[in-house]
Motif scaffolding. Structure first.
Motif, PDB file in Angstrom:
ATOM      1  N   SER A 202       1.139  -1.213   0.168  1.00 31.89           N
ATOM      2  CA  SER A 202      -0.154   0.256  -0.081  1.00 31.89           C
ATOM      3  C   SER A 202       0.913   1.407  -0.077  1.00 31.89           C
ATOM      4  N   PHE A 203       0.231   2.551  -0.207  1.00 34.16           N
ATOM      5  CA  PHE A 203       0.883   3.759  -0.154  1.00 34.16           C
ATOM      6  C   PHE A 203       0.286   4.487   1.036  1.00 34.16           C
ATOM      7  N   PRO A 204       0.644   4.511   2.256  1.00 31.79           N
ATOM      8  CA  PRO A 204       0.041   5.132   3.439  1.00 31.79           C
ATOM      9  C   PRO A 204       0.653   6.589   3.635  1.00 31.79           C
ATOM     10  N   SER A 205       1.627   6.966   2.998  1.00 28.99           N
ATOM     11  CA  SER A 205       2.287   8.302   3.406  1.00 28.99           C
ATOM     12  C   SER A 205       2.777   9.158   2.231  1.00 28.99           C
ATOM     13  N   CYS A 206       2.662  10.241   2.306  1.00 28.46           N
ATOM     14  CA  CYS A 206       2.980  11.449   1.500  1.00 28.46           C
ATOM     15  C   CYS A 206       4.036  12.381   1.983  1.00 28.46           C
TER      16      CYS A 206
ATOM     17  N   THR B  32       0.806  10.692   7.029  1.00 28.87           N
ATOM     18  CA  THR B  32       0.692   9.221   7.141  1.00 28.87           C
ATOM     19  C   THR B  32      -0.622   8.903   7.604  1.00 28.87           C
ATOM     20  N   LYS B  33      -1.472   8.002   6.991  1.00 24.05           N
ATOM     21  CA  LYS B  33      -2.733   7.556   7.460  1.00 24.05           C
ATOM     22  C   LYS B  33      -2.579   7.193   8.772  1.00 24.05           C
ATOM     23  N   SER B  34      -3.655   7.530   9.642  1.00 25.16           N
ATOM     24  CA  SER B  34      -3.643   6.918  10.898  1.00 25.16           C
ATOM     25  C   SER B  34      -3.260   5.581  11.485  1.00 25.16           C
TER      26      SER B  34
ATOM     27  N   LEU C 100       5.085   3.854  12.662  1.00 26.37           N
ATOM     28  CA  LEU C 100       5.941   2.899  11.963  1.00 26.37           C
ATOM     29  C   LEU C 100       7.276   3.624  11.303  1.00 26.37           C
ATOM     30  N   GLY C 101       7.310   4.779  11.688  1.00 24.42           N
ATOM     31  CA  GLY C 101       8.607   5.917  11.260  1.00 24.42           C
ATOM     32  C   GLY C 101       8.445   5.939   9.747  1.00 24.42           C
ATOM     33  N   LEU C 102       7.065   5.993   9.170  1.00 21.92           N
ATOM     34  CA  LEU C 102       6.986   6.376   7.748  1.00 21.92           C
ATOM     35  C   LEU C 102       7.155   7.836   7.456  1.00 21.92           C
ATOM     36  N   GLY C 103       6.600   8.681   8.471  1.00 27.35           N
ATOM     37  CA  GLY C 103       6.672  10.035   8.256  1.00 27.35           C
ATOM     38  C   GLY C 103       8.192  10.362   8.522  1.00 27.35           C
TER      39      GLY C 103
END
Length: 242
Positions: A160-164, A182-184, A189-192
């Motif tokens: 998926s693509f949960p961050s921008c 990042t989606k809630s 998960l450290g994606l931001g």
């Protein structure tokens, strides 16, 4: 420095408004007002000396202008707005990083998708809307990916693509990083942080000596750990509606 960071943000909004066809320049201010009160709906570049406050109030009340006036931290504009029916609605921290050849070697290009098509732009708009809790229109994003001043990315996680996030290179050669979300259900998960590191690496490619951003109080703590310093605040005011 605070004024420089906020002026970068205003240039960013103005450029988006020009690309999207929803920038308005009026006596005493500029505004962006895309459809359905979506991002970025803002009044900015306010010149208090030229501003017709009654006209501004009427246009906000009638829905012709967004009910959000952004100013950099000063006594006079805030006092004038608050004495004319406006209230402070938010403050964001103006932050900057001196690059000094910082590079995040752990960032893999395969963990990200650069927005390069209308389909990608629509996906970015959906991820941003869910991440921030306000509407971001596909029609606002589409004109940006072909503009060399902007680069937009989606972060991958499993299937998926949960961050921008996006980076904007201003007329002074300074890179600003924006719309990092990042989606809630994927937070923690450290994606931001990964997205921020990617965008800082992109700023290095732009040969920017400084990287600017504005952040919430919670975001300030995260960015401070990465070396960003706070130089003041961006204040937003809204008109109290009857």
């Amino acid at each position: 420095m605070n004024k420089k960071i906020i002026e970068h943000l205003f240039e960013f909004w103005k450029h988006i408004g020009l690309n999207g066809g929803f920038l308005k320049k009026e006596k005493g201010f500029d505004s962006t007002n895309p459809t359905e009160n979506s991002w970025p709906s803002k009044i900015f570049n306010v010149n208090i000396e030229d501003l017709d406050l009654k006209d501004l109030q009427q246009k906000i009340q009638s829905g012709k202008l967004p009910n959000s006036v952004a100013v950099y931290e000063q006594d006079i504009p805030g006092k004038i707005l608050t004495s004319n029916g406006f209230v402070l609605t938010s403050t964001l921290k103006a932050m900057a990083l001196t690059t000094n050849e910082i590079s995040y070697e752990n960032i893999k290009a395969s963990d990200f998708l650069e927005v390069c098509s209308e389909y990608d732009a629509g996906l970015f708009a959906k991820v941003a809307s869910k991440s921030f809790g306000y509407p971001v229109k596909r029609s606002t994003i589409i004109p940006l990916f072909d503009d060399p001043a902007f680069k937009l990315f989606l972060g991958k996680h499993q299937n998926s693509f949960p961050s921008c996030g996006m980076i904007y290179l201003d007329k002074n050669g300074i890179s600003g990083i924006h719309m990092i979300g990042t989606k809630s259900e994927y937070r923690g998960l450290g994606l931001g942080k990964k997205m921020t590191q990617l965008l800082v690496n992109e700023a290095l490619k732009n040969q920017s000596k400084k990287v600017y951003l504005v952040a919430s109080e919670a975001g300030e703590r995260i960015y401070a750990k990465m070396g960003f310093e706070t130089y003041g605040v961006l204040e937003s005011y809204g008109l109290q509606m009857n």
